[in-house]
Write a protein that holds these residues in place. Sequence first.
Motif, short mmCIF file in Angstrom:
data_model
loop_
_atom_site.label_atom_id
_atom_site.label_comp_id
_atom_site.label_asym_id
_atom_site.label_seq_id
_atom_site.Cartn_x
_atom_site.Cartn_y
_atom_site.Cartn_z
N ASP A 1 -7.97 -1.85 5.85
CA ASP A 1 -9.48 -1.24 6.06
C ASP A 1 -10.79 -0.65 5.02
O ASP A 1 -11.17 -0.97 5.04
CB ASP A 1 -9.47 -0.81 7.38
N ASP A 2 -9.36 0.25 3.38
CA ASP A 2 -10.17 0.40 3.28
C ASP A 2 -10.69 -0.28 2.00
O ASP A 2 -11.08 -0.33 1.36
CB ASP A 2 -8.70 1.55 2.13
N THR B 1 -4.97 1.95 3.89
CA THR B 1 -4.95 1.02 5.13
C THR B 1 -5.79 -0.63 4.40
O THR B 1 -6.92 -0.43 3.41
CB THR B 1 -5.47 0.95 6.28
N LEU C 1 0.92 -0.94 0.42
CA LEU C 1 -0.10 -0.01 0.08
C LEU C 1 0.29 1.40 0.28
O LEU C 1 2.21 1.35 -0.01
CB LEU C 1 -0.63 -0.27 1.10
N PRO C 2 0.37 2.14 -0.65
CA PRO C 2 -0.77 2.40 -1.00
C PRO C 2 -1.14 2.59 -2.28
O PRO C 2 -0.29 1.88 -3.38
CB PRO C 2 -0.66 4.11 -0.35
#
Length: 199
Positions: A177-178, A175, A153-154
């Motif tokens: 979580d995205d 992250t 990431l990103p």
Amino acid sequence: MIRLTIAPARRSRSARLALVVVLASAFVTACGNPVPPSPSEAASPSPSASPSPSPATPSASSVAACADTDVVATGGPWGGAAGSRGSDVTVENRGSSPCLLPAGPTVALVDQAGTAILTSSPTLAGAGPELPVGGSIGFSLLVGNWCDQTVSLPLRLRLALASGGIDINELVVATLDDLPPCNGPGQPATLSTTDWAPG
């Protein structure tokens, strides 16, 4: 008595002669009228058929495809629904003239090197809607079934244009979580977009 008998006879012959002259002139007039309409009817379609295609040709070719310097795409924030992650995106024309977008939005999820690791299905070929100067249009995107927890990431999202592509501002996978959960291990991740909609 003789004069009274002759006078009506002369009047009757004069009236018959006048009637014959009137009928003959009416017949000649009636026979002469049908001839002019047929050439005028035959001549009317040809001029009306020729000018109609000419105005459509310049207007279709006068608007160029949107370039990456003309438009700006902005998305975010991420939202979740039914195990997926999605966002609404707005595309605005900040150029100096109207431009044509692709037939539909095509988006790629790219890594830090700019390599596409996931793309939406390509849209049909051809031009899409015309975007006026200062005008905007939108679409939605949805990412599903992300199972690669080792991804670096990103990640960024890019919108394809005829001249290449532009990053979608404010829409970054910063992250894990995205990213959506892994609902089907062993199955590929998915990325889809909706059609253009008024912004």
